[in-house]
Design an enzyme around this catalytic site. Structure first.
Site, PDB file in Angstrom:
ATOM      1  NE  ARG A 153      -3.488  -2.772   0.596  1.00 47.14           N
ATOM      2  CZ  ARG A 153      -3.949  -3.522   1.597  1.00 47.14           C
ATOM      3  NH1 ARG A 153      -3.223  -3.710   2.698  1.00 47.14           N
ATOM      4  NH2 ARG A 153      -5.132  -4.089   1.500  1.00 47.14           N
ATOM      5  CG  ASP A 182      -3.087  -5.742  -1.075  1.00 50.35           C
ATOM      6  OD1 ASP A 182      -4.218  -5.590  -1.584  1.00 50.35           O
ATOM      7  OD2 ASP A 182      -2.906  -6.240   0.047  1.00 50.35           O
ATOM      8  CG  HIS A 253      -6.093  -8.483  -1.117  1.00 47.93           C
ATOM      9  ND1 HIS A 253      -6.352  -7.177  -0.789  1.00 47.93           N
ATOM     10  CD2 HIS A 253      -6.803  -9.253  -0.235  1.00 47.93           C
ATOM     11  CE1 HIS A 253      -7.175  -7.138   0.268  1.00 47.93           C
ATOM     12  NE2 HIS A 253      -7.475  -8.390   0.612  1.00 47.93           N
ATOM     13  CD  GLU A 317      -9.947  -8.436   3.556  1.00 51.22           C
ATOM     14  OE1 GLU A 317     -10.487  -7.858   4.513  1.00 51.22           O
ATOM     15  OE2 GLU A 317      -8.999  -7.922   2.910  1.00 51.22           O
ATOM     16  CB  THR A 459       1.082   0.779   5.152  1.00 52.18           C
ATOM     17  OG1 THR A 459       1.148   0.137   3.867  1.00 52.18           O
ATOM     18  CG2 THR A 459       2.024   0.101   6.124  1.00 52.18           C
TER      19      THR A 459
END
Length: 526
Positions: A153, A182, A253, A317, A459
């Protein structure tokens, strides 16, 4: 109030410590006696003491500071050590070389607090430094004592990662998990697929605010590592007894990878950008053989760079909506005799995990509700504590990562000056110190499956090293205590932390005062 003496402020607390009379003077005349196998610890010790002494300690056959590897000390295990300090000398012993590295960090903590300061003049003091007389026998309770740093991130350079490794090592934390990929960025170089970093390593802007925010900072964010940088980091960390565990997340992701290689997705004709939002992206990998082949190549390079026995493959996720509307995914689910496209999640992880197992590595994945992970996977349980014990019952190795106690991107407190953090929860120091890896009373045998615990720092809202360290410390001090020696209670820990924070001050760690942040970051949500 004066802080306690260093020997009364060790973090984590040693298993056994006795204060002895006298002190040992470290000065220009001090020599090291180093037995075979102790050379890495001697090198680390010299590097740690040089700023305070103004010179590197030399070897001598009759040196008064002895570092010895003695395999007969079986009671110390892989990482334990024994340390004796008296007026005539110092004896640091361990059964394995890594145990000596842990002991060196205790020696550092026994120094006067200001001896750890990078600003201390390198000329040294003619009077030298005193180590207090102690007798210590120390063995960790858990083998996995980790911290995860999300560099996908918000990218951080290797120069900072080295500093973070040093801070982990000081607290006898032995795993740095690097979250390298990600939706918002891909930082891992892969020679066969340079577009992963050329395209996937850059996003046009970042959100200002939580998931769903329609405000953006308008500033590109980019960064990627070179293979040489990561190889050097791995070696640097190993010299301090820290293993770098890479994380390459699949099958969700992955928006940054899809931006670079649309052919990996469920709609290859669609061109996507590197995601500029936070939250859970709906785009996931396709399930064709070409996708699996692609990630086998990626993981082969990851394994070349990172010798860690564990490789993290993400797994959390992962929305299944695209699979539910993809003819290719539906056909794959039918061909594999799955109950439906939702089961493709566990199937995909199983294929990736199998590749790692065949290469002699151990896959790690986040526990996710409704997905049964392959049996060869070590499990990081982040949603519910019960997930940890359920995984242990199924025979998995478990790393405890409950978000309530180990997610350091939650705010430390609810004061008005607290910097931006993941909304929805406050995780204070005492909450982290309450971490408990004791299995249910009726199932004590599950304790053997628990590798340890790990703190997570995502982050989305964390852009600077100062912000990273403010959120990490002193909460990582509490986590380090619980996984090394959980016997100490809260009152005892707080008393020792009063001295230990003087070490953090000397190291320039902004543990007490919220850091000043860039304006757009500071305007992110409370």
């Amino acid at each position: 109030m004066e802080p306690p003496r260093p020997e009364h402020a060790l973090v984590p607390r040693p298993r056994r410590l006795s204060v002895r009379p006298g002190r040992f003077r470290l000065d220009a005349a001090t020599r090291l006696r180093v037995t075979p196998g102790a050379e890495p610890a001697a090198e680390l010790l010299r590097g740690c003491l040089e700023p305070a002494l103004g010179r590197r300690l030399e070897h001598a056959p009759d040196g008064a500071f002895v570092l010895a590897v003695d395999p007969s000390l079986t009671g110390l295990g892989q990482e334990g050590y024994g340390l004796t300090v008296g007026p005539q000398g110092v004896l640091l012993r361990a059964a394995r070389p890594v145990g000596l590295l842990r002991g060196v960090q205790t020696v550092r903590q026994l120094l006067p607090y200001d001896a750890l300061s990078a600003d201390r003049p390198r000329t040294g003091s003619p009077a030298g430094l005193d180590l207090p007389g102690v007798e210590i026998t120390d063995v960790p309770r858990h083998a996995w004592r980790g911290a995860m740093l999300d560099v996908a991130r918000h990218f951080q350079p290797v120069s900072y990662l080295r500093r973070y490794v040093d801070l982990l090592a000081l607290h006898k934390l032995n795993v740095l998990q690097l979250h390298l990929t990600d939706d918002q960025g891909w930082r891992m170089p892969v020679a066969a697929y340079p577009r992963l970093t050329e395209v996937g390593g850059r996003r046009a802007e970042s959100p200002v605010g939580p998931a769903g925010s329609e405000r953006f900072d308008g500033r590109p964010h980019a960064g990627a590592y070179t293979r040489a940088e990561l190889t050097e980091l791995v070696a640097y960390a190993a010299g301090r007894g820290v293993t770098v565990v890479p994380e390459i997340g699949v099958p969700g992701h992955v928006r940054a990878a899809l931006a670079a290689h649309p052919e990996l997705g469920n709609r290859p004709e669609r061109r996507l950008d590197v995601w500029t939002r936070w939250g859970v992206c709906p785009n996931v990998l396709g399930v064709g053989e070409h996708v699996l082949d692609f990630f086998r190549t990626v993981l082969d390079e990851v394994m070349d760079v990172f010798p860690s026995p564990y490789v993290h493959i993400g797994g959390d996720e992962c929305p299944t909506t695209e699979w539910e509307h993809s003819p290719a995914a539906l056909a794959r689910a039918a061909r594999e005799h799955l109950s439906g496209p939702r089961d493709l999640h566990g199937w995909f992880l199983g294929r990736v995990a199998g590749h790692l197992v065949r290469a002699g590595r151990r896959p790690v994945a986040w526990a996710e509700t409704g997905t049964t992970l392959p049996p060869e996977c070590a499990v990081m349980s982040w949603r519910e504590p019960e997930h940890a014990w359920a995984a242990a019952r199924r025979g998995h190795e478990v790393v405890y990562a409950d978000h309530r106690t180990t997610y350091l991107d939650y705010a430390r407190g609810d004061g008005p000056l607290e910097p931006p953090a993941q909304p929805g929860r406050v995780t204070g120091l005492r909450t982290v110190h309450a971490l408990d890896l004791t299995p249910p009373p009726s199932e004590p045998e599950l304790a053997a499956r628990v590798l340890g615990a790990q703190g997570q720092l995502w982050t989305e809202f964390v852009t600077t090293p100062e912000h990273i360290e403010y959120l990490s410390f002193p909460r990582l001090c509490a986590l380090a205590e619980r996984v090394w020696n959980p016997a100490a209670d809260w009152t005892d820990f707080r008393a020792r932390l009063g001295g230990h924070t003087a070490r953090l001050d000397a190291l320039g760690v902004p543990h007490a005062t919220p850091p000043r942040l860039p304006k757009t970051t500071a305007q992110a949500p409370a």
